[in-house]
Design an enzyme around this catalytic site. Sequence first.
Site, PDB file in Angstrom:
ATOM      1  N   ASP A 139       0.877  -1.169   0.000  1.00  0.00           N
ATOM      2  CA  ASP A 139       0.000   0.000   0.000  1.00  0.00           C
ATOM      3  C   ASP A 139       0.913   1.217   0.000  1.00  0.00           C
ATOM      4  OD1 ASP A 139      -1.639   2.138   0.558  1.00  0.00           O
ATOM      5  OD2 ASP A 139      -2.383   1.375   2.480  1.00  0.00           O
TER       6      ASP A 139
ATOM      7  N   LYS B 278       2.714  11.169  -3.486  1.00  0.00           N
ATOM      8  CA  LYS B 278       1.654  10.490  -4.234  1.00  0.00           C
ATOM      9  C   LYS B 278       0.756  11.491  -4.962  1.00  0.00           C
ATOM     10  CE  LYS B 278      -1.883   6.920  -3.416  1.00  0.00           C
ATOM     11  NZ  LYS B 278      -2.371   6.015  -2.358  1.00  0.00           N
TER      12      LYS B 278
ATOM     13  N   GLU C 112      -7.314   0.470  -4.458  1.00  0.00           N
ATOM     14  CA  GLU C 112      -7.333   0.363  -2.989  1.00  0.00           C
ATOM     15  C   GLU C 112      -8.655  -0.192  -2.450  1.00  0.00           C
ATOM     16  OE1 GLU C 112      -6.057   4.303  -1.888  1.00  0.00           O
ATOM     17  OE2 GLU C 112      -4.069   3.927  -2.702  1.00  0.00           O
TER      18      GLU C 112
ATOM     19  N   ASP D  14     -12.830   5.549   2.735  1.00  0.00           N
ATOM     20  CA  ASP D  14     -11.407   5.618   3.075  1.00  0.00           C
ATOM     21  C   ASP D  14     -11.022   7.035   3.495  1.00  0.00           C
ATOM     22  OD1 ASP D  14      -8.632   5.691   3.169  1.00  0.00           O
ATOM     23  OD2 ASP D  14      -8.335   4.578   1.306  1.00  0.00           O
TER      24      ASP D  14
HETATM   25  P1  ADP Z   1      -2.984   7.416   3.953  1.00  0.00           P
HETATM   26  O1  ADP Z   1      -3.835   6.339   3.400  1.00  0.00           O
HETATM   27  O2  ADP Z   1      -3.377   8.786   3.452  1.00  0.00           O
HETATM   28  O3  ADP Z   1      -1.532   7.172   3.795  1.00  0.00           O
HETATM   29  P2  ADP Z   1      -3.563   6.493   6.692  1.00  0.00           P
HETATM   30  O4  ADP Z   1      -4.666   5.603   6.365  1.00  0.00           O
HETATM   31  O5  ADP Z   1      -2.291   5.887   7.135  1.00  0.00           O
HETATM   32  O6  ADP Z   1      -3.272   7.556   5.542  1.00  0.00           O
HETATM   33  O7  ADP Z   1      -4.117   7.489   7.838  1.00  0.00           O
HETATM   34  C1  ADP Z   1      -3.307   8.364   8.533  1.00  0.00           C
HETATM   35  C2  ADP Z   1      -4.184   9.230   9.420  1.00  0.00           C
HETATM   36  O8  ADP Z   1      -4.862   8.400  10.393  1.00  0.00           O
HETATM   37  C3  ADP Z   1      -3.397  10.273  10.214  1.00  0.00           C
HETATM   38  O9  ADP Z   1      -4.044  11.538  10.120  1.00  0.00           O
HETATM   39  C4  ADP Z   1      -3.469   9.738  11.639  1.00  0.00           C
HETATM   40  O10 ADP Z   1      -3.417  10.782  12.605  1.00  0.00           O
HETATM   41  C5  ADP Z   1      -4.823   9.063  11.648  1.00  0.00           C
HETATM   42  N1  ADP Z   1      -4.965   8.085  12.748  1.00  0.00           N
HETATM   43  C6  ADP Z   1      -4.192   7.010  12.990  1.00  0.00           C
HETATM   44  N2  ADP Z   1      -4.585   6.375  14.119  1.00  0.00           N
HETATM   45  C7  ADP Z   1      -5.661   7.075  14.600  1.00  0.00           C
HETATM   46  C8  ADP Z   1      -6.517   6.939  15.756  1.00  0.00           C
HETATM   47  N3  ADP Z   1      -6.333   5.969  16.636  1.00  0.00           N
HETATM   48  N4  ADP Z   1      -7.516   7.846  15.915  1.00  0.00           N
HETATM   49  C9  ADP Z   1      -7.675   8.853  15.029  1.00  0.00           C
HETATM   50  N5  ADP Z   1      -6.913   9.046  13.942  1.00  0.00           N
HETATM   51  C10 ADP Z   1      -5.899   8.170  13.718  1.00  0.00           C
HETATM   52 MG    MG Z   2      -4.523   4.800   2.368  1.00  0.00          MG
END
Ligand code: ADP
Ligand code: MG
Length: 619
Positions: free
Chosen positions: A24, A88, A188, A212
């Site tokens: 991913d 990205k 995705e 998402d």
């Molecule tokens: P992407 O797909 O854009 O790379 P992610 O799916 O990894 O992103 O999401 C990252 C986001 O999720 C960040 O803003 C992070 O602060 C938030 N996040 C991660 N864990 C938690 C949680 N326990 N509660 C709220 N937000 C969270």
């Molecule tokens: Mg993602």
Amino acid sequence: MPRIAINIKEGKVAKESDLIVGIDLGTTNSLVAYIKDGEAVAVKGADGKSTLVPSVVHFPPDSEEILVGDEAREKLLTDPANTVYSVKRLMGKSYRDLAGFEHYFGYKIIDEDTESLVKVRVRNKFYTPIELSAQILKALKVRIEQTLGQAISRAVITVPAYFNDAQRQATRDAGKLAGLDVLRIVNEPTAASLAYGLDNRSEEGQTIAVYDLGGGTFDISILRIEEGIFEVLSTNGDTFLGGDDFDRALIDHWIEQNGADPQVLRQNKELSQAIRLLAEEAKKNLSQRGSFSRQLDGMACSIDRTGFERLIRPLVSRTIDSCRQALRDAGLTKDDIQHVVLVGGSTRVPLVKAEVEAFFGRKPYDKLDPDEVVALGAAIQADVLAGNQKDVLLLDITPLSLGIETVGGLMDVIIPRNSKVPSKAGRQYTTSVDGQRNLKIAVFQGERDLVENNRKLGEFILRDIPPMPAGLPKIEIQFIINADGILKVKAKELRSGVEQAIDIKPSYGLSEEDMARMLLDSIEHAEEDMVVRALLEARNEANNILLAADKFLRQQAGALSEEERQRTQALADQLRKLTEGDDKDAINRAIEEINEYTRPLAQKAMDQTIAEAVKGKKI
Ligand code: ADP
Ligand code: MG
């Protein structure tokens, strides 16, 4: 678990593995997963802490090693100009696509107003988003190789459902540059559904919604799954909305509550970094607990869940509006949706879950880790491709990429390898010479960046294009592969309707060994191909700029002062000289220089022309 050191430059490793991994490649975080004892698992770093690798690349001074992930993320505030995040968002984008969003990036995007693909400038060097993404992919490759003690060379990589051809191709190229043969690019939301085992093999099929919410982006996809085949019915979302906005809302709230001056954060980088981290920590805490309270630099930073929900409710409502629109676009209502899947770290926020559940009127799937679910699905898809899931039927696919030769002998892929058969794809081209009557279309098969290293399948000439200035004709080239694997290539000049076509059988005369060798070659030479491609692209761009500069000097001679004329000429001469050499960074710098110098002159000349035109007009 055995751990061994691997030198990715020399490719010296214990043994080669036939494992295919799932990746991913996210805007905020990336991760790699594989099937271990029949279960998909995401891989943790050497410290055993987290499966997430922040999608951040830092370039330290001199020739120190490039940092990726947590270490690079720490440099975001202290050294933003040399730290690249959210790459990205740049994949497959031209300068023009990004107009208006430049302020979002802390690093330098070369902002010429042209159609060419963006580059990022760091410390006098120019990097493409493909090269930057390849750095992240390399870090993931090293991570899994160290965990398994095996060399890994094959992967499935996920992309958002709304990614276009150019963005998908860029993702493939990044994989190749990282030394990975990208067997499949998977959407995705499709991967997330696979992780939940929603690949319905029945004839009736089902319709699902995948919600998402990541760090900086939101998307909703409506999928139709029938007999194991996924179709994207609609997508919607907001590419500038995510968990980072929750953090920002919280920071603004704390600043206001403490009567602090928002300017302070702009001046004090350390405080700004500290409060950002604290806001994220508070947000994550509130996903489990009722309140959060901490002191920071004399400020009382506290919030309870209700207060936090009041802050983010407008943001969450916007995501629900997108869901409504996606359903409308798919021609469906909520009742047509059989399952809702939650993806992305930000769906851990209870208010988000509650709102999604309320809107769709059903409990969403949230058992799997929302950070990992896409990578886990990619690993399952990889396992299917590896032939380990016996009950899954694999559709016929094209074994090697198909494309045409473009300026400078570059291969432009039109149908990537591993595309389903039958398949159809097309792209528009134009001429590079004024009054050009004929255009040769040479068709190649293979994975290398230069056509001379690929296999030529045939060529034909599109004749009798009416004479037009270079760049004006619109020539559409279409590749169509029918169910028997026969490739038909069609070329049509859209303004005049002139057209021409040929039929080719792509795999004719190619043994499995030949194909395997062509694939291995492409990975082995990915790095050197990239260097050649970057140089050729810089030269092509330089030639376009030089043509434009000559024209400008001829046509606007009157509008320029002698000094302006001489300086423009000198810059053009310097650029022309550099195009004979092999230093792409020097060429890019010279392009930037001449553009910067002539832009105000061109503006001035244009203003004058307009002024004269207006003067001459009788009202
Ligand atoms: P992407 O797909 O854009 O790379 P992610 O799916 O990894 O992103 O999401 C990252 C986001 O999720 C960040 O803003 C992070 O602060 C938030 N996040 C991660 N864990 C938690 C949680 N326990 N509660 C709220 N937000 C969270
Ligand atoms: Mg993602």
